[in-house]
Scaffold this active site. Structure first.
Site, PDB file in Angstrom:
ATOM      1  N   THR A  49       0.958  -1.017  -0.026  1.00 22.81           N
ATOM      2  CA  THR A  49       0.073   0.075  -0.215  1.00 22.81           C
ATOM      3  C   THR A  49       0.899   1.260  -0.103  1.00 22.81           C
ATOM      4  OG1 THR A  49      -0.177   0.511   2.389  1.00 22.81           O
ATOM      5  CG2 THR A  49      -1.445  -1.416   1.414  1.00 22.81           C
ATOM      6  N   CYS A  50       0.330   2.502  -0.135  1.00 24.87           N
ATOM      7  CA  CYS A  50       0.981   3.496  -0.011  1.00 24.87           C
ATOM      8  C   CYS A  50       2.070   3.849   1.355  1.00 24.87           C
ATOM      9  CB  CYS A  50       0.193   4.776  -0.233  1.00 24.87           C
ATOM     10  SG  CYS A  50      -0.973   5.094   0.928  1.00 24.87           S
ATOM     11  N   SER A 113      -2.261   1.333  11.940  1.00 20.67           N
ATOM     12  CA  SER A 113      -2.276   2.265  10.618  1.00 20.67           C
ATOM     13  C   SER A 113      -2.081   3.519  10.979  1.00 20.67           C
ATOM     14  CB  SER A 113      -3.820   2.266  10.292  1.00 20.67           C
ATOM     15  OG  SER A 113      -4.141   0.931   9.766  1.00 20.67           O
ATOM     16  N   PRO A 119     -10.825   2.180   7.654  1.00 20.93           N
ATOM     17  CA  PRO A 119     -11.121   0.942   7.263  1.00 20.93           C
ATOM     18  C   PRO A 119     -10.326   0.488   5.920  1.00 20.93           C
ATOM     19  CG  PRO A 119     -12.827   2.887   6.558  1.00 20.93           C
ATOM     20  CD  PRO A 119     -11.659   3.330   7.300  1.00 20.93           C
ATOM     21  N   GLN A 120      -9.584   1.345   5.271  1.00 19.14           N
ATOM     22  CA  GLN A 120      -8.916   0.992   4.091  1.00 19.14           C
ATOM     23  C   GLN A 120      -8.121  -0.181   4.048  1.00 19.14           C
ATOM     24  OE1 GLN A 120      -9.294   4.207   5.009  1.00 19.14           O
ATOM     25  NE2 GLN A 120     -10.648   5.069   3.557  1.00 19.14           N
ATOM     26  N   GLN A 124      -7.618  -3.577   1.540  1.00 22.76           N
ATOM     27  CA  GLN A 124      -6.332  -3.771   0.924  1.00 22.76           C
ATOM     28  C   GLN A 124      -5.546  -5.111   1.367  1.00 22.76           C
ATOM     29  OE1 GLN A 124      -4.418  -0.289   2.775  1.00 22.76           O
ATOM     30  NE2 GLN A 124      -4.883   1.001   0.782  1.00 22.76           N
ATOM     31  N   GLY A 195      -9.175  23.491  -2.514  1.00 21.18           N
ATOM     32  CA  GLY A 195      -8.050  22.884  -1.987  1.00 21.18           C
ATOM     33  C   GLY A 195      -8.212  21.321  -1.574  1.00 21.18           C
ATOM     34  N   MET A 197      -7.991  19.474   1.108  1.00 23.71           N
ATOM     35  CA  MET A 197      -8.990  18.910   2.130  1.00 23.71           C
ATOM     36  C   MET A 197     -10.392  19.272   1.732  1.00 23.71           C
ATOM     37  SD  MET A 197      -7.086  19.833   6.026  1.00 23.71           S
ATOM     38  CE  MET A 197      -6.879  21.413   5.694  1.00 23.71           C
ATOM     39  N   ALA A 198     -10.513  20.388   1.178  1.00 18.89           N
ATOM     40  CA  ALA A 198     -11.971  20.747   0.891  1.00 18.89           C
ATOM     41  C   ALA A 198     -12.614  19.528  -0.273  1.00 18.89           C
ATOM     42  CB  ALA A 198     -12.099  21.987   0.132  1.00 18.89           C
TER      43      ALA A 198
END
EC number: 1.2.1.70
Length: 459
Positions: A49-50, A113, A119-120, A124, A195, A197-198
């Site tokens: 994962t990342c 995590s 939950p990701q 994965q 942005g 976060m938006a």
């Protein structure tokens, strides 16, 4: 038991982003097959994962042997990424045996995590398992281990509140909006500025049922590009006040040095809305929305500091719940350790005979209650009868297990299947834990694999 579990990996705690990028794995399928070919392992699964890469394997070589299983996997990993084993070793963590099991349970339950409770990682992990199943590199032990990790993750989610509160700025904003509106059905959200976060908060809103999205930005091309991604309607920021009455939820993150929404202008907006509630999330620094807006009736305004307070409070609550979750993981780890020990045949035979005897004695007790008092010699004779029958019924299954476990490469599979067939571990794996596709070595047995189709002739 001559099967040993190993795990090596790196994550956000042990490696900076440049190291994680350098040793990230893209073609996981080839990686798993390569490890099976180059290293002394019988099973392998790769999670990439990342924020983490982990290599899980099962080998016949113990940690005390001369074979360096972890070193072989790291060397192959470094070679695939064009790096050096020595550099990789500086940033990896290593687990052996039951410690590897506990670590995997912690990962699946999102207790390891970057954002605890997210939950990701479970999705994965399920994807990684499915790939290993398709590759036929996940067999009896990894099958059982991953199924159990899914079950542990479900228990953590349902029996603790470790994932029940928002711990990211964008998600906290969505949760606050939910408290005000209850449901997002039929609601319209507006982004003022585009942005990061938006955008993320808008994504959460859309996933949670917001019906429409309007994107106002000084650069219209940016609004159009974001609209193509999120499915919203782009408008120039000059039209902001004309369109603002349509919005129930407003997320603002421009780079303006002064407020773009003022209290005096909002009074006109609310009048056009017939004073229906509006929710504002001001993520900009300096702030986009005049703080005096919050004094208006039916207007709810939260800025970045408000959201940070919510996140910090929720994070503290998660840490408290994590204590309960870790205790649950420890209990499940002990249970898995017991299952590993039963992969030797003798404990399975003992458990099988013991279960049969327990059933026989319970049925005898029911029968004696129905027929009334009998003398001691009759009771002993009946007990001897039912125990003898239970042993004779199991004679052929036990002989079958002894024959099959002498065959090379099938002992673990046969023993595991027998324990499941007779439910010797009193363990029920949820249906959703199973992969959509199963290899021939999956826990769902097939006749040709275990020789059951020839059972009547196998005497």
């Amino acid at each position: 038991m001559n099967k040993f579990i190993y795990l090596t990996g790196l994550n956000h705690r042990t490696a900076e982003v440049d190291i994680r990028e350098r040793y990230a794995l893209t073609n996981v399928e080839d990686m798993e097959l390569g490890i099976m070919s180059e290293c002394p392992v019988r099973e392998v699964m790769v999670l990439s994962t990342c924020n983490r890469v982990e290599l899980l394997c099962v080998s016949e070589h113990s940690p005390e042997s001369d074979v360096d299983v972890l070193g072989c996997m790291r060397a192959y990993w470094a070679e695939r990424c064009g790096g050096q084993p020595e550099e990789l070793a500086e940033h990896t963590y290593n687990y052996e045996g039951i410690s590897a099991v506990r670590h995997l349970f912690m990962v699946g339950a999102s207790l390891d995590s970057l954002v605890m409770g997210e939950p990701q990682i479970l999705g994965q992990l399920k994807d990684a398992y499915r790939r290993a199943v398709d590759n036929n590199t996940a067999r009896v032990i990894i099958n059982r281990l991953l199924h159990k990790s899914f079950s542990v993750a479900k228990r953590v989610r349902t029996e603790t509140a470790v994932a029940s509160s928002a711990v990211s700025i964008s998600f906290a904003a969505v949760e606050l909006a939910r408290k005000i509106f209850g449901s997002f059905q039929g609601k319209t959200a507006m982004l003022v500025g585009a942005g990061e976060m938006a955008e993320l908060a808008a994504t959460h809103l859309l996933r949670n049922g917001v019906e429409r999205l309007i994107i106002a930005n000084r650069t219209l091309s940016r609004a159009k590009a974001l609209s193509a991604t999120l499915g919203g309607e782009p408008i120039p920021i000059e039209n902001l006040m004309d369109r603002l009455p349509e919005a129930d939820i407003v997320i603002s993150s421009t780079g303006s040095p002064t407020a773009v929404i003022r209290a005096k202008e909002m009074q006109k907006v609310l009048k056009r809305r017939k004073h229906r509630s509006m929710f504002f999330i001001d993520i900009a620094v300096p702030r986009d929305i005049d703080p005096d807006v919050n004094a208006l009736d039916n207007v709810y305004l939260y800025d970045i500091d408000d959201l940070k307070e919510v996140v910090e409070e929720n994070m503290a609550q998660r840490q408290d719940e994590a204590v309960k979750a870790r205790a649950l993981v420890d209990n499940e780890t002990s249970a898995f350790e017991h299952w590993l020990q039963t992969l030797d045949l003798q404990p399975t035979i003992v458990d099988l005979l013991g279960k049969a005897e327990d059933v026989a004695r319970k049925e005898l007790s029911k029968t004696l209650r129905r027929i009334g008092d009998v003398d001691e010699s009759t009771r002993e004779a009946l007990e001897c009868l039912v125990l003898s029958v239970s042993h004779k019924v199991l004679h052929e299954p036990v002989c079958y297990l002894k024959r099959r476990t002498r065959e090379e490469g099938v002992a673990d599979t046969v023993i595991d299947t027998a324990r499941r067939f007779f439910n010797l571990d009193n363990d029920c794996i949820p249906p959703e834990a199973h992969a959509e596709r199963r290899s021939r070595d999956s826990c769902e047995c097939r006749e040709d694999e275990f020789g059951l189709s020839n059972d009547l002739n196998d005497h």
